[in-house]
Design an enzyme around this catalytic site. Structure first.
Site, PDB file in Angstrom:
ATOM      1  N   LYS A 190       1.006  27.535  43.320  1.00 49.93           N
ATOM      2  CA  LYS A 190       2.213  27.087  42.607  1.00 49.93           C
ATOM      3  C   LYS A 190       1.816  26.536  41.244  1.00 49.93           C
ATOM      4  O   LYS A 190       1.118  25.521  41.167  1.00 49.93           O
ATOM      5  CB  LYS A 190       2.947  25.993  43.380  1.00 49.93           C
ATOM      6  CG  LYS A 190       4.308  25.686  42.734  1.00 49.93           C
ATOM      7  CD  LYS A 190       4.953  24.438  43.281  1.00 49.93           C
ATOM      8  CE  LYS A 190       4.487  23.201  42.558  1.00 49.93           C
ATOM      9  NZ  LYS A 190       4.855  23.167  41.124  1.00 49.93           N
ATOM     10  N   GLY A 241      -3.860  17.373  39.572  1.00 42.78           N
ATOM     11  CA  GLY A 241      -2.666  16.718  39.035  1.00 42.78           C
ATOM     12  C   GLY A 241      -2.829  15.214  39.057  1.00 42.78           C
ATOM     13  O   GLY A 241      -3.953  14.700  38.986  1.00 42.78           O
ATOM     14  N   SER A 242      -1.724  14.527  39.182  1.00 38.91           N
ATOM     15  CA  SER A 242      -1.777  13.065  39.055  1.00 38.91           C
ATOM     16  C   SER A 242      -2.347  12.414  40.311  1.00 38.91           C
ATOM     17  O   SER A 242      -2.244  12.955  41.412  1.00 38.91           O
ATOM     18  CB  SER A 242      -0.378  12.521  38.801  1.00 38.91           C
ATOM     19  OG  SER A 242       0.468  12.836  39.878  1.00 38.91           O
ATOM     20  N   THR A 243      -2.943  11.249  40.133  1.00 34.13           N
ATOM     21  CA  THR A 243      -3.523  10.501  41.251  1.00 34.13           C
ATOM     22  C   THR A 243      -2.438  10.143  42.262  1.00 34.13           C
ATOM     23  O   THR A 243      -2.657  10.200  43.469  1.00 34.13           O
ATOM     24  CB  THR A 243      -4.241   9.241  40.717  1.00 34.13           C
ATOM     25  OG1 THR A 243      -5.373   9.688  39.958  1.00 34.13           O
ATOM     26  CG2 THR A 243      -4.733   8.343  41.836  1.00 34.13           C
ATOM     27  N   GLU A 244      -1.261   9.839  41.749  1.00 31.05           N
ATOM     28  CA  GLU A 244      -0.160   9.444  42.636  1.00 31.05           C
ATOM     29  C   GLU A 244       0.198  10.579  43.613  1.00 31.05           C
ATOM     30  O   GLU A 244       0.321  10.364  44.824  1.00 31.05           O
ATOM     31  CB  GLU A 244       1.023   9.101  41.736  1.00 31.05           C
ATOM     32  CG  GLU A 244       2.205   8.537  42.432  1.00 31.05           C
ATOM     33  CD  GLU A 244       3.444   8.633  41.543  1.00 31.05           C
ATOM     34  OE1 GLU A 244       3.311   8.712  40.309  1.00 31.05           O
ATOM     35  OE2 GLU A 244       4.536   8.665  42.116  1.00 31.05           O
ATOM     36  N   GLY A 246      -1.730  13.168  44.300  1.00 31.12           N
ATOM     37  CA  GLY A 246      -2.932  13.422  45.108  1.00 31.12           C
ATOM     38  C   GLY A 246      -2.972  12.515  46.321  1.00 31.12           C
ATOM     39  O   GLY A 246      -3.299  12.934  47.440  1.00 31.12           O
ATOM     40  N   GLU A 263      -8.401  17.018  42.428  1.00 27.00           N
ATOM     41  CA  GLU A 263      -8.944  16.761  41.088  1.00 27.00           C
ATOM     42  C   GLU A 263      -7.842  16.015  40.346  1.00 27.00           C
ATOM     43  O   GLU A 263      -6.819  16.593  40.005  1.00 27.00           O
ATOM     44  CB  GLU A 263      -9.303  18.100  40.442  1.00 27.00           C
ATOM     45  CG  GLU A 263     -10.314  17.953  39.339  1.00 27.00           C
ATOM     46  CD  GLU A 263      -9.658  17.705  38.015  1.00 27.00           C
ATOM     47  OE1 GLU A 263      -9.468  16.504  37.679  1.00 27.00           O
ATOM     48  OE2 GLU A 263      -9.319  18.661  37.325  1.00 27.00           O
ATOM     49  N   CYS A 297      -7.359  15.752  31.883  1.00 24.88           N
ATOM     50  CA  CYS A 297      -7.718  14.750  32.906  1.00 24.88           C
ATOM     51  C   CYS A 297      -9.005  14.022  32.546  1.00 24.88           C
ATOM     52  O   CYS A 297      -9.163  12.859  32.863  1.00 24.88           O
ATOM     53  CB  CYS A 297      -7.820  15.403  34.270  1.00 24.88           C
ATOM     54  SG  CYS A 297      -8.879  16.846  34.270  1.00 24.88           S
ATOM     55  N   GLU A 390      -3.945   5.760  32.801  1.00 23.74           N
ATOM     56  CA  GLU A 390      -4.051   7.057  32.137  1.00 23.74           C
ATOM     57  C   GLU A 390      -2.781   7.286  31.309  1.00 23.74           C
ATOM     58  O   GLU A 390      -1.671   7.192  31.826  1.00 23.74           O
ATOM     59  CB  GLU A 390      -4.188   8.139  33.209  1.00 23.74           C
ATOM     60  CG  GLU A 390      -4.395   9.503  32.637  1.00 23.74           C
ATOM     61  CD  GLU A 390      -4.608  10.566  33.715  1.00 23.74           C
ATOM     62  OE1 GLU A 390      -3.888  10.553  34.719  1.00 23.74           O
ATOM     63  OE2 GLU A 390      -5.509  11.408  33.536  1.00 23.74           O
TER      64      GLU A 390
END
Ligand code: NAI
Length: 780
Positions: A190, A241-244, A246, A263, A297, A390
């Site tokens: 996606k 993508g974002s840590t949130e 992830g 990542e 990133c 970030e």
């Protein structure tokens, strides 16, 4: 303008790249896209518009995938997978070469489409995104060709769900699809909702390349579609993508047995020492933070500059910033393009606007629209939100340091650990600092260098797993023959007569910081043999004992710095001392477990200690041959503190099989002994005590695994958690580890043959190490 005038001002004239071919391609597709499933494009459905951020114009209408679409894509991938794997490495390699060639052949179309869709300067999409994406397919075509000889005994995982972000839409697709296909997996990918067009063009290329149907499937849509893929019947999720998000994916997949690589975000330090080549460091910084408008990133978004040169460095940086050209991304002279979407531009503006500290520098002019000016903020305190969070935009924050150790401290003062740059003309300074940085990638006198042969990925909240090189390939394979692994059988302790008098001196303790310690709660439980006779008392650890053990392990950091030779000596010594008491241990194990294989278990444990003594100085990294004036060292570093739950069966061998590889690689461990048979572990303390193991390197607790797991898995100071215990522990641990996104290794209820080759070897060593990729200048 006359030539003389141009020479006087040195102004660039406009040099726009033509968008005609890319726009014509969109028109050819009817400006409306469905998904790419089972080798064909589906009819467009209800969806959303994809816009050019530089102009606001609608480029195409995309379809929001439904559950049925995702199911269809996954089942197409499932159906295609066995045939794709059976094609063999060389067969798959042909397809990957064809994809690489077609990417190159259509490079201009791809680059322009990427720039139209994402807003990044054409110079970047043309000279960075496209060549790197093509290189990724070539490199992995090579791995497909070599897979049978170079990765013997490895099998594909099956179907991989892959979710990519909007900052490098095609490159991230390449990073995901190339290794998956090379190793015989099929994929459902996606793209991000703002930037799906090059993924759809890639689908077209797959058709042209004659890729078998169902090997690559692309579904479009927002995070809800991402969630459907995560929940689908796939064998692995690869996410960037974002840590949130992830973290949410880690929680959603906990206990599912799906492989996972994440990542995530970063706040990467860019460290400039006073002996650096300042002009080069300023130019490097332009690549570090203004590449793709800082929407990277691993952007060098935190400048740490040594005090003595801070003033001149900032002055030269401001001068350079004034020369950055911000504007139409299709113009070949533009340095900083549009921000991907007004939502992201507003997010950046809000973060910068909320800042009340420091001094903000923004050179004029910046075009109106979806642009944000290159920004430098100096004078922030280390805890300021802009120093910690970030921003994902063209915003550089800066602070100063005095000494190298202060630089390391500031650099590591972040919850992230993706990348770092070190600038110094002194080889000692640079190579002394690089290993001390909490980062998966370190560039010496450089920034933002990538290559298919060099592993990339983070530690801490920047995620886990590597992409690129053989390290990345491993994350798309599993040992052959394990897909039908036997289920773990629960092992229950023996019961007995609770009223029986307690044998004297048989209350075992915990082992913390090199000392035997009473459990904090003072609790113990009776341990019986098979006939119901009382053998002794096993301690019951609680949360406080876990905290004490972790603190002791943290304090034993010197072990990680000990030489591999010294660590090997200690492992051999443990082996010798265990061997000297083999008979006694064998007898006790037989009594505890009611079996007769105690002698064989002890012999296997001694052998294992010698095996990892042997491995201690042999599990090296490698040097990646990157196509530039440099070498990338893929170094193996210890994870740090590893918490592990030992298997319920084979109480001594299980513990040794986990402890030995972990400490051989320089980790410190907190082990929770076998739940039914903890006394085999408590007897082992005496062996450790006489074998020169420094206090805190090995800590052993006993108690109910289910109660201790949430505390150990979520502890901030634990870097990785393993579980070879009961099936239900896997979910608890993976969920608990989501908070700090620590690495986990769990059995998902599958049995392991601890006596056989499955009980030792590379899998353990890989789990016990983090790969750090250090890019060094090399050669003329
Ligand atoms: P995001 O993490 O939401 O989006 C990345 C991808 O994940 C997209 O394809 C999105 O559709 C998908 N996604 C979103 N929610 C999902 C869910 N619950 N389950 C599965 N997939 C899901 O990133 P977003 O919102 O676009 O950007 C927010 C911030 O994230 C940025 O400002 C930046 O700080 C950071 N970010 C970091 C990236 C990186 O490479 N480390 C890339 C993109 C964003």
């Amino acid at each position: 303008m006359s030539v003389k005038e141009i020479f006087e001002s040195m102004e660039y004239g406009p040099a726009p790249e033509s968008a005609a071919e890319a726009l014509a391609w969109l028109v050819d597709q009817g400006d409306r896209f469905g998904h790419f499933i089972d080798g064909t494009f589906t009819a467009p459905g209800a969806g959303f518009e994809s816009r050019n951020p530089a102009t606001g114009e609608v480029l195409a209408t995309l379809t929001q995938a439904t559950q049925d679409d995702v199911d269809a894509a996954v089942s197409a991938a499932r159906k295609a997978q066995p045939g794709w794997a059976k094609l063999g490495g060389p067969g798959r390699a042909r397809h990957l070469y064809a994809l690489a060639r077609l990417l190159q052949k259509h490079a201009r179309l791809f680059a322009v489409l990427e720039t139209l869709d994402n807003g990044k300067p054409i110079r970047e999409s043309r000279d960075i995104d496209l060549p790197l994406a093509a290189r990724h397919f070539y490199h992995h075509a090579g791995w497909a060709q070599l897979m049978e000889s170079e990765l013997p005994g490895r099998a594909p995982l099956g179907v991989c769900g892959q979710i990519v972000p909007w900052n490098f839409p095609l490159l991230m697709l390449a990073w995901k699809i190339a290794p998956a296909l090379a190793t015989g997996n099929t994929v459902v990918l996606k793209p991000a909702e703002w930037t799906s067009l090059t993924a759809l063009l890639f689908a077209d290329i797959c058709r042209q390349a004659g890729l078998p149907k169902g090997v690559v499937n692309i579904v479009t849509g927002d995070g809800a579609v991402g969630e459907m893929i995560v929940a689908a019947d796939v064998d692995k999720i690869a996410f960037t993508g974002s840590t949130e998000v992830g973290r949410r994916i880690r929680e959603a997949t906990a206990g599912s047995g799906k492989a996972l690589t994440l990542e995530l975000g970063g706040k990467s330090p860019y460290i400039v020492f006073e002996d650096a080549d300042i002009d080069s460091a300023v130019e490097g910084l332009v690549d570090a933070i203004w590449l793709n408008g800082g929407q990277v990133c691993c952007a060098g978004s935190r400048l740490l500059v040594q005090e003595g040169i801070a003033e001149t460095f900032h002055a030269r940086l401001r001068t350079r910033m004034e020369k950055l050209r911000v504007g139409n991304p299709l113009d070949k002279c533009i340095d900083v393009g549009a921000i991907v979407d007004p939502v992201q531009r507003d997010r950046i503006a809000a973060m910068v606007g909320a800042n009340t500290e420091g001094e903000v520098f923004q050179p004029a002019p910046c075009p109106s629209g979806c642009y944000f000016p290159p920004t430098l903020i100096t004078g922030l305190s280390p805890a300021a939100p802009l120093m910690q969070d970030e921003i994902f935009g063209p915003v550089l924050v800066s602070t100063t340091f005095r000494t190298p150790s202060e630089a390391v401290q500031l650099a590591n003062d972040t919850r992230y650990g993706l990348a770092a740059s070190v600038w110094s003309e002194n080889i000692n300074t640079a190579l002394d600092i690089a290993p001390k940085l909490a980062a998966g990638v370190v560039w010496i006198n450089g920034s933002n260098m990538f290559d298919a042969a060099a592993p990339f990925g983070g530690v801490r909240e920047s995620g886990f797993g590597r992409e690129g090189g053989p390290e990345g390939l491993m994350a798309y394979t599993r040992p052959a023959g394990t897909e039908k692994a036997k289920a773990l059988k629960p092992v229950a302790p023996f019961g007995g007569d609770e009223a029986e008098p307690q044998p004297v001196d048989q209350t075992a303790k915990l082992y913390i910081g090199g000392k035997q310690a009473r459990p904090d709660g003072g609790h113990a439980r009776e341990v019986f043999d098979k006939r119901g006779k009382l053998i002794g008392q096993a301690p019951i650890a609680n949360r406080k004992d876990i905290r004490n053990a972790v603190e002791a392990a943290r304090g034993a950091a010197g072990w990680s710095a000990a030489t591999a030779h010294n660590r090997a000596q200690v492992l051999y010594y443990i082996g010798e001392n265990l061997s000297a008491r083999a008979g006694e241990f064998a007898q006790s194990i037989d009594r505890l477990t009611g079996g007769r294989s105690g002698a064989a278990e002890v012999e296997a444990a001694v052998n294992r200690l010698f095996t990892y003594g042997a491995w201690a100085d042999k599990f090296d990294g490698r040097i990646a041959n990157v196509p530039m004036r440099g070498a990338a060292l893929a170094m193996r570093q210890p994870c740090g503190v590893i918490g592990a739950f030992c298997p319920d069966e084979l109480p001594l061998l299980g513990l040794v099989s986990i402890m030995a590889p972990a400490i051989a690689m320089g980790n410190r461990v907190v082990l929770v002994a076998s739940e039914p048979f903890p006394l085999a572990a408590t007897a082992f303390y005496q062996v450790l005590e006489t074998s020169d193991v420094p206090g805190g390197v090995v800590n052993i607790l006993a108690g109910p695994h289910a109660e201790l797991a949430p505390t150990l898995a979520s502890h901030m100071d634990v870097d990785a958690v393993w579980s070879f215990s009961g099936a239900e522990l896997s979910a608890t641990i993976e969920r608990g580890a989501a908070g700090t996104l620590k690495r986990t290794w769990v059995n998902d209820g599958r049995a392991r043959d601890w006596m056989g080759p499955e009980g030792e070897g590379r899998a353990f060593l890989e789990a016990a190490t983090e790969v750090k990729t250090v890019w060094i200048p090399w050669g003329a």
